[in-house]
Design an enzyme around this catalytic site. Sequence first.
Site: not given
Length: 675
Positions: A447, A499
Amino acid sequence: MPGMVVFGRRWGIASDDLVLPGAFELFIRVLWWIATVVLYATHKGKFDCRGGVVLHSYLVVLLVLLAVIILTLCAVVYVSAQGTIMNPGPRRSMPVLVYLRAVLYIPEFVWACLGAVWVSDNSGECEPAEIGLVIGAVVASWIILFAMVLGVLIVFDPLGSLRRPTLIGESSGLRDLQSSESSQLFYTARSLAVRVWESRLRLLCCCLPQDDNHRAAFSSIAQLVSGFFSDTDLVPSDIAAGLALLHQEQDKMEHCRDPDDVIPHSPSSPIREDLEIELEKAAHFMQFAVAAYGWPLYVYSNPFTGLCKLSGDCCRNRNAESDLVGGDNFGCNFSSILHVTGLQYRDFIHISFHNQIYEIPFFVALDHKREAVLVAVRGTLSLKDALTDLSAECENLPVEGVSGASYAHKGISQAANYIYKKLVNDGILSQAFSVAPEYRLVITGHSLGAGTASLLAALLHSTYPTLKCYAFSPPGGLMSKALAEYSKQFVISVVLGKDLVPRLSIPNMEDLKKRILKMVSNCNKPKYKILLHGCWYEVFGGTPDDFPTEMENRREEALSRPLLGEESLLVPGSTSYHSISSDDSPTLPTHLPLFLPGRIIYITEDGPSRRHCFSQVRYRAEWSNETAFCSVLISPRMVADHMPDVVHRALRSLISDRPFSLCPSSHSNSHLNVI
């Protein structure tokens, strides 16, 4: 549709938003009325206790008041359910009903106070059933009044007084404002919106130090957030309905897609054998990206045993042959890293859990299994990290060897520069390579950590040309096209399923806004039906809606009011308004495009998109490119697929189930299936 205008200002709620809350209150009121009628009928003529006359009068007036409120709520629910999002004509009487319902709160408040006084004076002499009913009525009244006040605070629009003149002008036939006047009005509203969001951020982050970095971040984030929907006249429920419709449309298109649709990969993309090797390496290095999160993710991933395993080490101070920079719960964090990675204390060169805006935790260790000096960067785990994420403006990032514009996400770029200075200026990498000079440098993260690792790798590549970077679920709006092409030499990005984060960039969000506007303006179903069907579809699945349009099967003259269009949902003078109203002129991008880093491994679930809760999941992997992530996919999995433990589990599943997981090349090695 536009927010409802009552009490001289616009509110963050539309006239078709009162169906569900009104129906819920109506249900409560009907039960309350029935209970009062039953008590009154069974005790009629028996109110002979002290205060019985007052009680009799109280119940009679309460029954009448509840009946009036019930009738008003029936009218509110009925009128609010009429029309569609873009056809508010049948609901034009809603402001009058809102005023009536607001007036009825006054006698209800007075009667709740009188009931409380009666209970306090006569609670010892009347029957328990009578006292219980009055107490219940008083408590219910106070709960409803409190919920009403809370609801008003939630739907209050700080910009409502500025948007009011525009709505008045439109209703009076003055829709065609001069361009300069509408632009000035939009600029004024935008400036106020920025100040409002800055104030909200300061309130939310009141526990953080208010230094120059934080003030600059607040200003940057306020500019970004306020500008996203400030040029639209949508309320939150419109956006929710648009997302529900968009999810169903995307699922419908996915089901209709030809499974043999292929696109050629770039000549530099590796073949299938290279994919197997990179998946094995990615599965190995993902454990370090997971470990960088410390004890919170370890306990989350091991809910029954995590605390027990860490409890003995959380308060223990150990002397390790590494440079330890502490933080909150340092012992727990270090212990969890040891459990996840399997490394020894002596394998760590530097560990930092120092966390400020633009300064994120990382550690440097020796990975003897892969003969690597490993730098693992933590992802988002704190409010300070979130501020770093949201500082999404572009800033120049000079990188040696990049031909073309080199710029990147501001917050992540500054985080990468912070770690770069620590590694190089403080001699951390020199210390590591003095211990293991034959090892190669590997940088990893998930991330926010993945984005930081990618930019850090670009900064270090000229000094360490053999370095590799494994970025798991990196942000989509990360680096310029030239920098992304350059990073393909040494960065491998891994993206799982739907995602959200790898598809999250300002241009993609602008595209999402336009698609929401189109879905909302074209659908002819009432909003409450869209939301109910959308909730059912998200939880239980089913058949996607068929998306009928407002004009379908209807005569235009039968509409109670001219239909609103996409143009009417935009504030005059804004960029989006001009881009829709001027179809002939191309729209210039308002934000620089940013892309995912490196070569991309795309992992998807193999099989139906919906499965039973406890069914085994199988995955497939393939090489992809940045064009596959140019739009946001709406799905219940868009957040779950970003979780580091889920990505780690998918990679381990691919490695253990390799013969069935890699995407077969149906044409040749020069083509790839793109899902």
